[in-house]
Motif scaffolding. Structure first.
Motif, PDB file in Angstrom:
ATOM      1  N   HIS A  92       0.839  -1.203   0.000  1.00  0.00           N
ATOM      2  CA  HIS A  92       0.000   0.000   0.000  1.00  0.00           C
ATOM      3  C   HIS A  92       0.876   1.257   0.000  1.00  0.00           C
ATOM      4  O   HIS A  92       1.803   1.366   0.808  1.00  0.00           O
ATOM      5  CB  HIS A  92      -0.922  -0.004   1.232  1.00  0.00           C
ATOM      6  N   ILE A  93       0.567   2.161  -0.925  1.00  0.00           N
ATOM      7  CA  ILE A  93       1.333   3.409  -1.052  1.00  0.00           C
ATOM      8  C   ILE A  93       0.355   4.583  -1.045  1.00  0.00           C
ATOM      9  O   ILE A  93      -0.717   4.505  -1.647  1.00  0.00           O
ATOM     10  CB  ILE A  93       2.169   3.397  -2.355  1.00  0.00           C
ATOM     11  N   ILE A  94       0.750   5.646  -0.357  1.00  0.00           N
ATOM     12  CA  ILE A  94      -0.110   6.837  -0.304  1.00  0.00           C
ATOM     13  C   ILE A  94       0.564   7.982  -1.061  1.00  0.00           C
ATOM     14  O   ILE A  94       1.737   8.287  -0.824  1.00  0.00           O
ATOM     15  CB  ILE A  94      -0.374   7.261   1.157  1.00  0.00           C
ATOM     16  N   ILE A  95      -0.194   8.598  -1.965  1.00  0.00           N
ATOM     17  CA  ILE A  95       0.267   9.830  -2.627  1.00  0.00           C
ATOM     18  C   ILE A  95      -0.859  10.863  -2.470  1.00  0.00           C
ATOM     19  O   ILE A  95      -1.804  10.621  -1.722  1.00  0.00           O
ATOM     20  CB  ILE A  95       0.632   9.602  -4.122  1.00  0.00           C
ATOM     21  N   SER A  96      -0.765  11.992  -3.168  1.00  0.00           N
ATOM     22  CA  SER A  96      -1.879  12.950  -3.116  1.00  0.00           C
ATOM     23  C   SER A  96      -2.471  13.105  -4.509  1.00  0.00           C
ATOM     24  O   SER A  96      -1.921  12.605  -5.486  1.00  0.00           O
ATOM     25  CB  SER A  96      -1.398  14.303  -2.609  1.00  0.00           C
ATOM     26  N   GLN A  97      -3.572  13.837  -4.557  1.00  0.00           N
ATOM     27  CA  GLN A  97      -4.220  14.089  -5.856  1.00  0.00           C
ATOM     28  C   GLN A  97      -3.499  15.166  -6.654  1.00  0.00           C
ATOM     29  O   GLN A  97      -3.862  15.421  -7.798  1.00  0.00           O
ATOM     30  CB  GLN A  97      -5.672  14.530  -5.625  1.00  0.00           C
ATOM     31  N   ILE A  98      -2.500  15.796  -6.059  1.00  0.00           N
ATOM     32  CA  ILE A  98      -1.865  16.913  -6.780  1.00  0.00           C
ATOM     33  C   ILE A  98      -0.387  16.655  -7.064  1.00  0.00           C
ATOM     34  O   ILE A  98       0.399  17.582  -7.190  1.00  0.00           O
ATOM     35  CB  ILE A  98      -2.040  18.254  -6.031  1.00  0.00           C
ATOM     36  N   GLU A  99      -0.016  15.393  -7.166  1.00  0.00           N
ATOM     37  CA  GLU A  99       1.390  15.075  -7.455  1.00  0.00           C
ATOM     38  C   GLU A  99       1.761  15.429  -8.894  1.00  0.00           C
ATOM     39  O   GLU A  99       0.907  15.504  -9.776  1.00  0.00           O
ATOM     40  CB  GLU A  99       1.641  13.580  -7.225  1.00  0.00           C
TER      41      GLU A  99
END
Lengths: 389, 160
Positions: A92-99
């Motif tokens: 599981h990896i977390i990023i953001s919607q604005i990368e």
């Protein structure tokens, strides 16, 4: 005709001092740092001196910095390399919607390989909420990768708090600092950062060189295998002139940061005040928690690609998040994540300032933009409201 | 250095026939599903001495990019004075040929102008109670389909 460059967030000209520092490393001190002889050792010395300059700049140890060919490579290395090295631990990896696309697309690729990706939302200013991050971290989360300052709107994330949330849960925290590096102070220890990507060409260094900070003890699978350069993490003959240039760019940025920051802040304030006088104009991003050099606007009823082309005709270089200007024909995902409607993102304009931006250039833009906006509105079917009947 | 051809920039710098026509004979409103551009095209149609229906005047408005503006401007200059029959023969390829180098990604913008013209003529025929040729009917159905997709994709709840 005047030529004004307002697209420093895209890339910047190389500072003459940087070129001067690089020149000896093309033909005179051209050695391969891996070579045992004097030529090689001379180059190696320059390579390691450069590494120290950059490590010191962000409070890292020398061995924690590796050089890469681009920030895209750095970000790919983090996402793919860490996923690979930790696949037994979790997926599981977390990023953001604005990368930036290089993080977004790397995550998308990993998704196809069976990894699970969470994309954190932002508020209307583009800010992430550390509490959202805490709630999103799961037992099998192996990495959190969040952009430090947005390349489109300049909003600066509360990285220290985001990093603290990761640390508390024992999850690795990477930040893409391409726009903030060299512009605002960064300390990887104080800010709880485990991995960080930065690039040379955004800070008046050459293109084709970037770096990755990897905190001691973190295991990462290399993307490139070969001669074992960069502690085996990035095989390739070292781009010594580029790296020397990158380090010189960092040295200058560090020396001038405080003064330059204030100067750019004042210019941006003047710009924002001037452009918001145009009827139906809006500022995107956070009005305070932003980089001093990136300013993003949108104008009612007009389309950004034609706006940028009109500005180009006036000698002004800027950029837009309009769908018409993107290779996918989709509007900027960053602006959409702020909650803008498609047609609002369509009319966006990014004005990014830099080392050679002058007040007279800001004045010129403030003078010519109202007429351009008015002309485009004359062509637009939406003069008073977006009504799609 | 310019991204676009001379011809595109010529029309973009000084677009021809911009605006509205009051009480138009036909009005075509189309959108672009790919990028979200919007185009309105107005026609004034009258009979000439030989009793043929001729486009006497044409005006347009667009919420779109450089190529969309240039294309429509060019199209309006081409159809003015033409019979409806001949105007309907103009294709996207005709526009692209005249504009010079149109980037591949901008090809759909040329379609927008042609679609708007088709819709304006369809609107005129409908108002006049005239028979609609199968080709034009097909073009209209396509435009309607795109319109529905656009409403869904770009401004869902905004529609009443």
């Amino acid at each position: 005709m005047k030529k004004i460059y307002f697209d420093y967030a895209a890339t910047s000209p190389v500072d003459p001092r940087v070129i001067k520092a690089m020149l000896p490393y093309f033909s005179e001190k051209f050695g391969n740092p891996m070579s045992l002889h004097g030529f090689g050792q001379e180059a190696k010395l320059a390579l390691e001196k450069s590494r120290k300059e950059i490590a010191d700049f962000i409070g890292a140890e020398i061995k924690e910095i590796i050089f890469t060919g681009s920030a895209t490579e750095s970000n790919n290395s983090v996402l793919k390399g860490l996923a690979q090295a930790n696949k037994e631990k979790g997926r599981h990896i977390i990023i953001s919607q604005i990368e930036h696309p290089c993080v977004r697309e790397s995550a998308k690729w990993l998704e196809k390989q069976g990894y699970q990706i969470t994309r954190l939302p932002v508020d209307k200013y583009g800010l992430l909420n550390p509490r959202d991050l805490e709630n999103a971290i799961k037992k099998d989360t192996i990495l959190v990768s969040l952009i430090h300052a947005s390349n489109e709107i300049g909003t600066i994330q509360p990285v220290k708090e985001l990093g603290a949330a990761c640390r508390q849960k024992g999850v690795l925290f990477h930040t893409d600092a391409v726009q903030s590096f060299g512009k605002i102070p960064i300390d990887v220890n104080k800010m709880n950062i485990d991995l960080l990507s930065a690039s040379s060409h955004k800070i008046y260094g050459p293109k084709g060189v970037a770096c990755l900070y990897i905190r001691k003890g973190i295991k990462i699978e290399p993307l490139l295998h070969g001669g074992g350069q960069e502690s085996g993490l990035r095989s390739s003959t070292s781009n010594v002139p580029g790296i020397v240039g990158f380090a010189e760019a960092v040295r200058i940025a560090k020396k001038d940061m405080k003064k330059e920051n204030l100067r750019l802040f004042r210019l941006s304030q003047k710009l924002i005040k001037g452009l918001l006088k145009i009827e139906g104009s809006h500022l995107n991003g956070h009005p305070q928690k932003k980089l001093p050099n990136i300013n993003n606007f949108w104008f009612d009823f007009i389309e950004g690609e034609s706006l940028v082309m009109q500005l180009d005709l006036e000698g002004i270089a800027a950029s837009t998040g309009s769908a018409c200007s993107s290779v996918t024909l989709e509007p900027s995902h960053v602006l959409m994540a702020l909650g803008l409607k498609h047609q609002e993102a369509h009319g966006s304009l990014r004005i990014s300032l830099g080392r050679w931006s002058k007040e007279s250039e800001i004045n010129y833009l403030i003078r010519v933009l109202p007429q351009i906006v008015e002309n485009l509105r004359k062509i637009s079917p939406f003069k008073t409201s977006f009504k799609f009947d | 250095m310019n991204l676009y051809s001379k011809e595109i920039m010529k029309h973009f710098k000084k677009p021809q026939n911009v605006g509205k026509i009051k009480n138009p004979s036909g009005l075509g409103k189309v959108g672009n599903i790919k990028c979200g551009d919007i185009m309105h095209l107005y026609l004034k149609i009258a009979k000439d001495k030989k009793e043929r229906e001729v486009i006497k005047d044409v005006k347009f408005e667009t919420f779109g990019c450089t190529v969309a503006v240039a294309n429509t401007s060019l199209l309006t200059t081409m159809v003015k004075g033409k019979t409806i029959e001949n105007a309907l023969k103009i294709t996207k390829e005709d526009l692209v040929k005249k504009l010079g180098d149109v980037p591949a990604i901008k090809m759909h913008c040329s379609m927008l102008a042609v679609d708007a013209l088709g819709e304006a003529i369809y609107d005129y025929y409908k108002k006049e109670g005239k028979e609609i040729a199968p080709d034009l009917q097909k073009r209209h159905e396509h435009a309607e389909k795109v319109e529905r997709e656009i409403k869904r994709k770009f401004h869902g709840e905004e529609q009443g």
